[in-house]
Write a protein that holds these residues in place. Structure first.
Motif, mmCIF file in Angstrom:
data_model
loop_
_atom_site.group_PDB
_atom_site.id
_atom_site.type_symbol
_atom_site.label_atom_id
_atom_site.label_comp_id
_atom_site.label_asym_id
_atom_site.label_seq_id
_atom_site.Cartn_x
_atom_site.Cartn_y
_atom_site.Cartn_z
ATOM 1 N N UNK A 182 5.312 -2.445 6.856
ATOM 2 C CA UNK A 182 5.617 -1.109 7.371
ATOM 3 C C UNK A 182 5.743 -0.101 6.234
ATOM 4 N N UNK A 183 6.389 -0.516 5.138
ATOM 5 C CA UNK A 183 6.506 0.385 3.990
ATOM 6 C C UNK A 183 5.122 0.702 3.414
ATOM 7 N N UNK A 184 4.296 -0.320 3.216
ATOM 8 C CA UNK A 184 2.956 -0.094 2.668
ATOM 9 C C UNK A 184 2.114 0.787 3.579
ATOM 10 N N UNK A 187 3.324 4.393 3.047
ATOM 11 C CA UNK A 187 2.810 4.889 1.763
ATOM 12 C C UNK A 187 1.310 5.158 1.877
ATOM 13 N N UNK A 188 0.586 4.235 2.501
ATOM 14 C CA UNK A 188 -0.854 4.375 2.618
ATOM 15 C C UNK A 188 -1.270 5.626 3.366
ATOM 16 N N UNK A 189 -0.593 5.914 4.467
ATOM 17 C CA UNK A 189 -0.959 7.093 5.248
ATOM 18 C C UNK A 189 -0.699 8.374 4.456
ATOM 19 N N UNK A 190 0.366 8.393 3.654
ATOM 20 C CA UNK A 190 0.664 9.589 2.840
ATOM 21 C C UNK A 190 -0.301 9.712 1.677
ATOM 22 N N UNK A 194 -2.796 12.705 0.924
ATOM 23 C CA UNK A 194 -2.322 13.301 -0.340
ATOM 24 C C UNK A 194 -1.077 14.146 -0.073
ATOM 25 N N UNK A 195 -0.144 13.535 0.661
ATOM 26 C CA UNK A 195 1.076 14.218 1.072
ATOM 27 C C UNK A 195 2.129 14.045 -0.031
ATOM 28 N N UNK A 236 -8.322 12.594 -3.445
ATOM 29 C CA UNK A 236 -8.898 11.637 -2.505
ATOM 30 C C UNK A 236 -8.330 10.262 -2.825
ATOM 31 N N UNK A 237 -7.889 9.555 -1.790
ATOM 32 C CA UNK A 237 -7.316 8.221 -1.985
ATOM 33 C C UNK A 237 -7.958 7.247 -1.012
ATOM 34 N N UNK A 238 -8.259 6.056 -1.526
ATOM 35 C CA UNK A 238 -8.876 5.022 -0.696
ATOM 36 C C UNK A 238 -8.291 3.665 -1.072
#
Length: 281
Positions: A182-184, A187-190, A194-195, A236-238
Protein backbone atom coordinates in the motif's frame (compact mmCIF):
# COMPACT_ATOMS: atom_id res chain seq x y z
CA UNK A 1 21.35 12.40 -26.04
CA UNK A 2 20.08 12.83 -22.47
CA UNK A 3 20.26 9.82 -20.18
CA UNK A 4 17.46 9.16 -17.69
CA UNK A 5 18.05 9.24 -13.94
CA UNK A 6 17.16 6.20 -11.85
CA UNK A 7 16.20 5.19 -8.35
CA UNK A 8 17.41 1.63 -7.80
CA UNK A 9 16.72 -0.47 -4.70
CA UNK A 10 19.82 -2.33 -3.54
CA UNK A 11 18.06 -4.75 -1.18
CA UNK A 12 20.23 -7.21 0.72
CA UNK A 13 23.99 -7.23 -0.05
CA UNK A 14 23.62 -10.88 -1.13
CA UNK A 15 22.02 -9.64 -4.36
CA UNK A 16 25.64 -9.52 -5.54
CA UNK A 17 25.67 -13.35 -5.50
CA UNK A 18 22.07 -14.14 -6.41
CA UNK A 19 20.46 -15.08 -9.70
CA UNK A 20 16.83 -14.02 -9.57
CA UNK A 21 14.34 -11.90 -11.48
CA UNK A 22 15.62 -8.65 -9.98
CA UNK A 23 19.32 -9.31 -10.54
CA UNK A 24 18.57 -10.32 -14.13
CA UNK A 25 16.54 -7.14 -14.55
CA UNK A 26 19.47 -5.00 -13.39
CA UNK A 27 21.82 -6.83 -15.74
CA UNK A 28 19.46 -6.22 -18.65
CA UNK A 29 18.99 -2.59 -17.65
CA UNK A 30 22.72 -1.95 -17.85
CA UNK A 31 22.86 -3.64 -21.24
CA UNK A 32 19.89 -1.69 -22.64
CA UNK A 33 21.19 1.77 -21.74
CA UNK A 34 23.52 3.72 -24.01
CA UNK A 35 27.06 3.46 -22.65
CA UNK A 36 27.45 6.29 -20.11
CA UNK A 37 30.56 8.44 -19.89
CA UNK A 38 30.41 8.12 -16.11
CA UNK A 39 28.04 7.30 -13.26
CA UNK A 40 27.08 9.53 -10.35
CA UNK A 41 25.52 7.57 -7.49
CA UNK A 42 23.79 8.80 -4.32
CA UNK A 43 23.87 5.88 -1.88
CA UNK A 44 21.86 5.40 1.31
CA UNK A 45 25.03 4.13 2.99
CA UNK A 46 26.90 7.39 2.43
CA UNK A 47 24.99 9.59 4.88
CA UNK A 48 26.69 12.79 5.98
CA UNK A 49 25.68 16.28 7.16
CA UNK A 50 28.31 17.59 4.73
CA UNK A 51 27.85 17.20 0.99
CA UNK A 52 30.74 14.90 0.06
CA UNK A 53 32.05 14.10 -3.41
CA UNK A 54 34.58 11.35 -4.09
CA UNK A 55 37.73 12.33 -5.93
CA UNK A 56 39.54 9.00 -5.94
CA UNK A 57 41.54 7.81 -8.94
CA UNK A 58 40.36 4.25 -8.15
CA UNK A 59 37.61 3.61 -5.61
CA UNK A 60 38.08 0.89 -3.01
CA UNK A 61 35.33 -1.67 -2.42
CA UNK A 62 33.83 -1.19 1.05
CA UNK A 63 32.39 -4.32 2.68
CA UNK A 64 30.16 -2.41 5.08
CA UNK A 65 28.08 -5.35 6.33
CA UNK A 66 28.45 -8.13 8.89
CA UNK A 67 27.58 -11.81 9.22
CA UNK A 68 27.36 -12.63 5.54
CA UNK A 69 29.01 -15.54 3.63
CA UNK A 70 32.79 -15.31 3.33
CA UNK A 71 32.62 -14.94 -0.44
CA UNK A 72 30.81 -11.62 0.00
CA UNK A 73 33.98 -10.15 1.48
CA UNK A 74 36.03 -11.33 -1.48
CA UNK A 75 33.95 -9.44 -4.04
CA UNK A 76 35.51 -6.30 -5.46
CA UNK A 77 34.40 -3.57 -7.82
CA UNK A 78 37.49 -1.54 -8.81
CA UNK A 79 35.75 1.37 -10.51
CA UNK A 80 37.85 4.33 -11.55
CA UNK A 81 37.05 7.89 -10.63
CA UNK A 82 36.73 10.79 -13.04
CA UNK A 83 38.68 13.91 -12.04
CA UNK A 84 37.07 16.17 -14.64
CA UNK A 85 33.57 15.15 -13.59
CA UNK A 86 34.40 15.65 -9.92
CA UNK A 87 35.46 19.20 -10.76
CA UNK A 88 32.32 19.82 -12.82
CA UNK A 89 30.13 18.63 -9.95
CA UNK A 90 32.07 20.98 -7.68
CA UNK A 91 31.35 23.84 -10.09
CA UNK A 92 27.65 23.03 -10.15
CA UNK A 93 27.49 22.93 -6.35
CA UNK A 94 29.32 26.27 -6.17
CA UNK A 95 26.81 27.75 -8.60
CA UNK A 96 24.01 26.43 -6.37
CA UNK A 97 25.66 27.85 -3.22
CA UNK A 98 25.92 24.37 -1.74
CA UNK A 99 28.91 23.83 0.59
CA UNK A 100 30.73 20.57 -0.23
CA UNK A 101 33.97 18.67 0.29
CA UNK A 102 35.91 16.52 -2.18
CA UNK A 103 37.28 13.48 -0.37
CA UNK A 104 39.55 10.57 -1.24
CA UNK A 105 40.19 7.10 0.21
CA UNK A 106 36.55 6.37 1.02
CA UNK A 107 35.60 4.08 -1.87
CA UNK A 108 32.22 2.59 -2.78
CA UNK A 109 29.82 1.22 -0.15
CA UNK A 110 27.65 -1.78 -0.93
CA UNK A 111 24.67 0.42 -1.76
CA UNK A 112 26.66 1.54 -4.78
CA UNK A 113 28.80 -1.39 -5.84
CA UNK A 114 26.21 -4.16 -5.47
CA UNK A 115 23.92 -2.62 -8.09
CA UNK A 116 26.76 -1.36 -10.30
CA UNK A 117 28.37 -4.79 -10.31
CA UNK A 118 25.13 -6.16 -11.76
CA UNK A 119 24.58 -3.34 -14.25
CA UNK A 120 28.22 -2.86 -15.33
CA UNK A 121 30.08 -6.02 -14.23
CA UNK A 122 33.35 -5.08 -15.93
CA UNK A 123 33.70 -1.93 -13.80
CA UNK A 124 34.65 -0.08 -16.98
CA UNK A 125 32.56 3.05 -16.35
CA UNK A 126 34.02 5.75 -14.08
CA UNK A 127 32.05 6.38 -10.88
CA UNK A 128 31.61 9.39 -8.61
CA UNK A 129 29.91 8.73 -5.27
CA UNK A 130 27.95 11.53 -3.61
CA UNK A 131 26.68 11.53 -0.05
CA UNK A 132 23.09 11.99 1.03
CA UNK A 133 21.94 13.84 4.13
CA UNK A 134 19.03 12.23 5.94
CA UNK A 135 18.59 15.34 8.11
CA UNK A 136 17.79 17.62 5.18
CA UNK A 137 14.21 18.15 4.05
CA UNK A 138 12.98 16.25 0.98
CA UNK A 139 12.81 19.54 -0.92
CA UNK A 140 16.48 20.28 -0.14
CA UNK A 141 17.45 16.79 -1.26
CA UNK A 142 15.49 17.28 -4.48
CA UNK A 143 17.20 20.62 -5.11
CA UNK A 144 20.66 19.06 -4.77
CA UNK A 145 19.76 16.52 -7.42
CA UNK A 146 18.38 19.33 -9.59
CA UNK A 147 21.75 21.07 -9.51
CA UNK A 148 23.20 18.11 -11.40
CA UNK A 149 20.56 17.57 -14.08
CA UNK A 150 22.72 19.14 -16.82
CA UNK A 151 25.13 16.20 -16.41
CA UNK A 152 22.54 13.92 -17.97
CA UNK A 153 22.99 15.82 -21.24
CA UNK A 154 26.68 14.84 -21.13
CA UNK A 155 26.06 11.08 -21.05
CA UNK A 156 26.36 10.92 -17.26
CA UNK A 157 24.08 8.38 -15.57
CA UNK A 158 22.66 9.56 -12.23
CA UNK A 159 21.43 6.90 -9.78
CA UNK A 160 19.89 7.08 -6.33
CA UNK A 161 20.39 3.78 -4.49
CA UNK A 162 18.25 2.85 -1.49
CA UNK A 163 14.81 1.34 -0.90
CA UNK A 164 11.30 2.77 -0.64
CA UNK A 165 10.33 0.19 2.02
CA UNK A 166 13.36 -0.70 4.12
CA UNK A 167 12.60 -1.61 7.72
CA UNK A 168 14.93 -4.39 8.88
CA UNK A 169 12.96 -4.79 12.13
CA UNK A 170 9.83 -5.85 10.25
CA UNK A 171 11.28 -8.38 7.83
CA UNK A 172 8.94 -11.27 7.15
CA UNK A 173 8.68 -14.06 4.63
CA UNK A 174 6.39 -15.26 1.90
CA UNK A 175 3.99 -12.89 0.20
CA UNK A 176 4.53 -9.11 0.30
CA UNK A 177 3.03 -7.49 3.40
CA UNK A 178 -0.16 -5.54 2.50
CA UNK A 179 1.05 -2.41 4.32
CA UNK A 180 4.33 -2.39 2.32
CA UNK A 181 2.44 -2.76 -0.96
CA UNK A 182 0.00 0.00 0.00
CA UNK A 183 2.85 2.39 0.80
CA UNK A 184 4.63 1.62 -2.49
CA UNK A 185 1.38 2.11 -4.42
CA UNK A 186 0.84 5.51 -2.78
CA UNK A 187 4.41 6.57 -3.56
CA UNK A 188 4.10 5.23 -7.09
CA UNK A 189 0.96 7.18 -7.91
CA UNK A 190 2.56 10.42 -6.65
CA UNK A 191 5.73 9.77 -8.62
CA UNK A 192 3.78 9.20 -11.83
CA UNK A 193 1.92 12.49 -11.24
CA UNK A 194 5.15 14.20 -10.10
CA UNK A 195 3.20 15.34 -7.05
CA UNK A 196 6.02 17.00 -5.09
CA UNK A 197 3.65 18.47 -2.52
CA UNK A 198 2.52 15.03 -1.35
CA UNK A 199 5.93 13.40 -1.74
CA UNK A 200 7.75 16.07 0.27
CA UNK A 201 5.17 15.52 3.03
CA UNK A 202 5.08 11.72 2.72
CA UNK A 203 5.69 11.22 6.46
CA UNK A 204 2.26 12.70 7.22
CA UNK A 205 0.34 11.81 4.07
CA UNK A 206 1.47 8.33 3.00
CA UNK A 207 -0.20 5.26 4.53
CA UNK A 208 2.11 3.22 6.79
CA UNK A 209 4.91 5.75 6.34
CA UNK A 210 6.48 5.05 9.71
CA UNK A 211 6.58 1.30 9.10
CA UNK A 212 7.95 1.69 5.58
CA UNK A 213 10.43 4.46 6.39
CA UNK A 214 11.31 4.17 10.08
CA UNK A 215 12.86 7.14 11.81
CA UNK A 216 16.17 5.27 12.11
CA UNK A 217 16.20 4.36 8.41
CA UNK A 218 15.19 7.41 6.38
CA UNK A 219 18.53 7.35 4.54
CA UNK A 220 17.26 4.49 2.37
CA UNK A 221 14.22 6.41 1.14
CA UNK A 222 15.80 9.80 0.43
CA UNK A 223 17.99 8.85 -2.58
CA UNK A 224 14.64 8.87 -4.40
CA UNK A 225 14.49 12.67 -4.07
CA UNK A 226 18.04 13.20 -5.28
CA UNK A 227 17.33 11.09 -8.38
CA UNK A 228 14.00 12.85 -9.00
CA UNK A 229 15.63 16.26 -8.79
CA UNK A 230 18.07 15.28 -11.51
CA UNK A 231 15.06 14.94 -13.86
CA UNK A 232 13.21 18.08 -12.83
CA UNK A 233 13.05 19.40 -16.42
CA UNK A 234 11.42 16.17 -17.62
CA UNK A 235 9.10 15.44 -14.71
CA UNK A 236 8.35 11.97 -16.05
CA UNK A 237 8.42 8.86 -13.87
CA UNK A 238 8.06 5.23 -14.85
CA UNK A 239 8.29 2.17 -12.63
CA UNK A 240 10.38 -0.49 -14.36
CA UNK A 241 10.37 -3.19 -11.66
CA UNK A 242 8.63 -4.04 -8.38
CA UNK A 243 9.09 -7.01 -6.08
CA UNK A 244 9.87 -7.73 -2.42
CA UNK A 245 12.47 -9.61 -0.40
CA UNK A 246 11.37 -11.14 2.91
CA UNK A 247 7.85 -9.80 2.37
CA UNK A 248 8.71 -6.21 3.32
CA UNK A 249 12.02 -5.22 1.69
CA UNK A 250 11.01 -3.39 -1.48
CA UNK A 251 12.94 -4.13 -4.66
CA UNK A 252 11.97 -1.49 -7.17
CA UNK A 253 13.45 0.60 -9.93
CA UNK A 254 12.10 3.95 -11.07
CA UNK A 255 13.21 5.77 -14.19
CA UNK A 256 12.99 9.55 -14.29
CA UNK A 257 13.03 11.26 -17.67
CA UNK A 258 12.35 9.66 -21.04
CA UNK A 259 10.89 6.19 -21.37
CA UNK A 260 12.32 2.71 -21.20
CA UNK A 261 11.44 2.08 -24.85
CA UNK A 262 13.12 5.32 -25.96
CA UNK A 263 16.24 4.48 -23.98
CA UNK A 264 16.44 0.99 -25.42
CA UNK A 265 15.80 2.27 -28.94
CA UNK A 266 18.61 4.82 -28.60
CA UNK A 267 20.97 2.10 -27.40
CA UNK A 268 20.05 -0.15 -30.32
CA UNK A 269 20.49 2.70 -32.80
CA UNK A 270 23.89 3.55 -31.35
CA UNK A 271 24.98 -0.10 -31.54
CA UNK A 272 23.80 -0.35 -35.16
CA UNK A 273 25.71 2.80 -36.06
CA UNK A 274 28.88 1.49 -34.47
CA UNK A 275 28.49 -1.83 -36.31
CA UNK A 276 28.04 -0.01 -39.62
CA UNK A 277 31.14 2.09 -39.01
CA UNK A 278 33.12 -1.05 -38.17
CA UNK A 279 32.04 -2.69 -41.45
CA UNK A 280 33.08 0.31 -43.54
CA UNK A 281 36.38 0.85 -41.74
Amino acid sequence: MTLPAFFVAHGSPTLALEDNEYTRFLQKLGQSLPAPKAIVVFSAHFDSPDQLVTGDEVLNTIHDFYGFPDEMYELTYPAKGHAELTEEIASLFRAGNLPFKVITDRGLDHGAWVILRLMYPEANVPVISLSVDSKRSPQEQYEIGRMLQSLREQDVLIIGSGGTVHNLRLLGSGKPAPWAVEFDQWIGSRLEDWNLRDLFDYEKRAPHAREAVPEYGTEHFIPLFYAMGAADKDRQAQRLFQDYQYGTLSLNCWQFGGSASETEAEAEAEAAEEAEEAETA
